[in-house]
Design a protein around this motif. Structure first.
Motif, short mmCIF file in Angstrom:
data_model
loop_
_atom_site.label_atom_id
_atom_site.label_comp_id
_atom_site.label_asym_id
_atom_site.label_seq_id
_atom_site.Cartn_x
_atom_site.Cartn_y
_atom_site.Cartn_z
N GLY A 1 41.90 48.58 52.46
CA GLY A 1 41.78 47.71 51.31
C GLY A 1 40.42 48.11 50.71
O GLY A 1 40.24 48.18 49.32
N SER B 1 39.88 49.61 46.87
CA SER B 1 38.89 48.99 45.74
C SER B 1 37.81 49.71 45.47
O SER B 1 37.62 49.80 44.13
N TYR C 1 39.43 52.55 43.21
CA TYR C 1 39.90 51.71 41.97
C TYR C 1 38.76 51.66 40.97
O TYR C 1 38.83 52.10 40.05
N LEU D 1 44.26 49.09 42.60
CA LEU D 1 43.75 47.66 42.94
C LEU D 1 44.81 46.66 43.36
O LEU D 1 44.22 45.99 44.45
N TYR D 2 46.19 46.73 42.88
CA TYR D 2 46.97 45.78 43.38
C TYR D 2 47.29 46.08 44.86
O TYR D 2 47.46 45.25 45.83
N SER E 1 45.24 47.51 47.22
CA SER E 1 44.08 47.08 47.85
C SER E 1 44.15 45.61 48.04
O SER E 1 43.90 45.30 49.22
N TYR E 2 44.47 44.76 46.98
CA TYR E 2 44.75 43.36 47.32
C TYR E 2 45.75 42.91 48.23
O TYR E 2 45.63 42.15 49.02
N PHE E 3 46.94 43.69 48.15
CA PHE E 3 47.91 43.70 48.97
C PHE E 3 47.64 43.83 50.66
O PHE E 3 47.67 43.13 51.54
N LEU F 1 44.50 43.84 51.80
CA LEU F 1 43.41 42.70 52.23
C LEU F 1 44.16 41.59 52.56
O LEU F 1 43.92 40.91 53.51
N GLY F 2 45.28 41.24 51.60
CA GLY F 2 45.83 39.88 52.05
C GLY F 2 46.69 39.96 53.27
O GLY F 2 46.80 38.82 53.86
#
Length: 131
Positions: free
Chosen positions: A26, A30, A33, A42-43, A45-47, A49-50
């Motif tokens: 992640g 990022s 990005y 970016l999306y 990477s957020y996924f 990390l989540g």
């Protein structure tokens, strides 16, 4: 504060190899990005990390352990190959590598010793090489 965190994490799975790998992925995505500016990266990477946070805070310990075991089964051979490659690169200055002409076993001898008779420990074949 410390007691609160201990009570909060009680019964939860916590971090493991897969969660750490997802966090690293992640952060790398990022940073990617930040360099290229492509929004889907970016999306993703957020996924990741989540997903890492979800796995760490999950109470379904058996399922998370099975997922981690599958990850380790595939990751460990790759990790071992990378570590062996790094070790070989570090030894390039001090050692020279040969293959036995008889059994193709990989042999390592110190550099700078002149012409050596190398004996293969596997098949016992002796041959001369310059180190």
């Amino acid at each position: 504060m410390r007691n609160f965190l201990q009570r909060f994490m009680m019964g939860r799975y916590g971090p493991d190899h897969l969660s750490v790998a997802l966090m690293i992925l992640g952060f790398v995505l990022s940073l990617l990005y930040a360099v290229i500016g492509f929004l889907p990266v970016l999306y993703i990477s957020y996924f990741t990390l989540g997903l890492a946070i979800f796995r760490t805070l999950s109470r379904n310990i058996i399922r998370r352990r099975k997922e981690n075991d599958i990850f380790i089964r595939y990751w460990w051979p790759i990790r071992t190959k990378i570590k062996n490659l790094v070790a070989r690169v570090k030894q390039l200055r001090t050692h020279k590598r040969f293959k036995c002409p008889n059994c193709k076993n990989k042999l390592r001898v110190p550099r700078g010793k002149g012409k050596l008779q190398v004996t293969c420990p596997k098949c016992g074949e002796g041959f001369f090489r310059r180190s």
